[in-house]
Write an enzyme that holds these catalytic residues in place. Sequence first.
Site, PDB file in Angstrom:
ATOM      1  CB  THR A  56       4.638   3.804  -7.651  1.00  0.00           C
ATOM      2  OG1 THR A  56       4.993   3.276  -6.359  1.00  0.00           O
ATOM      3  CG2 THR A  56       5.167   5.210  -7.810  1.00  0.00           C
ATOM      4  CD  GLU A  69       9.191   2.440  -6.375  1.00  0.00           C
ATOM      5  OE1 GLU A  69       8.278   2.929  -5.689  1.00  0.00           O
ATOM      6  OE2 GLU A  69      10.403   2.626  -6.155  1.00  0.00           O
ATOM      7  CG  ASN A 100       6.245  -0.859  -5.844  1.00  0.00           C
ATOM      8  OD1 ASN A 100       7.381  -0.463  -5.682  1.00  0.00           O
ATOM      9  ND2 ASN A 100       5.180  -0.223  -5.338  1.00  0.00           N
TER      10      ASN A 100
END
Length: 338
Positions: free
Chosen positions: A234, A283, A236
């Site tokens: 992911t 995320e 962030n």
Amino acid sequence: MNSDPLKFNSPVLIFFKPLNSYFYKKNLKVISATAQSIPKTPSVVTIGTFDGVHIGHQKIIRKLTKKAAEHHLISVVLTFFPHPRMVLQQNANIKLLNTIAERKEILSALGLDFIYIQEFTKAFAEMSARDFVKTVLVDKLKVKHVIIGYDHHFGKNRSANIDDLRAFGTEFGFEVEEISAQDVDDVAVSSTKIRTALNSGDIVTATAFLGYDYYINGTVVRGKGFGKKMEFPTANISVDASYKLIPKNGVYVISSLVQNKTIYGMMNIGMNPTFHGDKKTIEAHFFDFYQDLYGQDLRINFLDRLRDERKFESVDALIAQLRQDRTHAQHFIAQRNA
């Protein structure tokens, strides 16, 4: 990410060329409202906060630009920042649909000539209606025509109304056109309704009312790496949420633009309860995308909502759910792009 200041040294005028998309700006220029280069051409003006620049606002602005073209005037949106409620009702805790930079950008796509941003302060709120008309509309903007909502009030304690504005028009030589209640009711949309939709995770309604995908801007920062360990790396996203509305916690279908290419994915907003998180994170996982995005500024567009965030009994159970989320998101994207 550069956050928007809540203070201005002075009001500003934004110069721009009409745009074909909400996601591009061309030749956007900011100057002081007191600069000598302010055009001398008379204007047609509409006034409002325009948070979200939703389809109702867009209807007003189309009327504005048409009137300006017909009478060879400059079209001007006079807007306020901060939001008046942020100044006058400091406990209101209002979240806005747009940062001021986003509002400029969206307005710039609508064919206007100028945006005039008036800093809203307690001192400005004390200005009488007549002083506002004389110093801002007449002296600075050289107004010849005002287009205004049927229920618009202005001046100290919002004491003046459309009839007062018409009287000032007679005194100072400008016309006033009222947007009827029927025209406003036909649209049946408001910034408040959009905020309510986003706070409940209703992306479909928000998109319909806005006329474009709701979005946030943020910077990619390093996280704890849980996603990468689960085959779902992911990005962030750090967002200045001091006054920008972040939709309800949950999992969303999203898109972004990287190096002029649209990429799609899914994003979680929430507390990461499976990993006993103690603060809200945003995320984003992008499908079939492997570039390093750390430090980059991204715009995240909300396309749909998949589900609420919830705590899973195990990491394996979470991974199984994420795989289902990915399948549903990819199906939605395929239908949207068909």
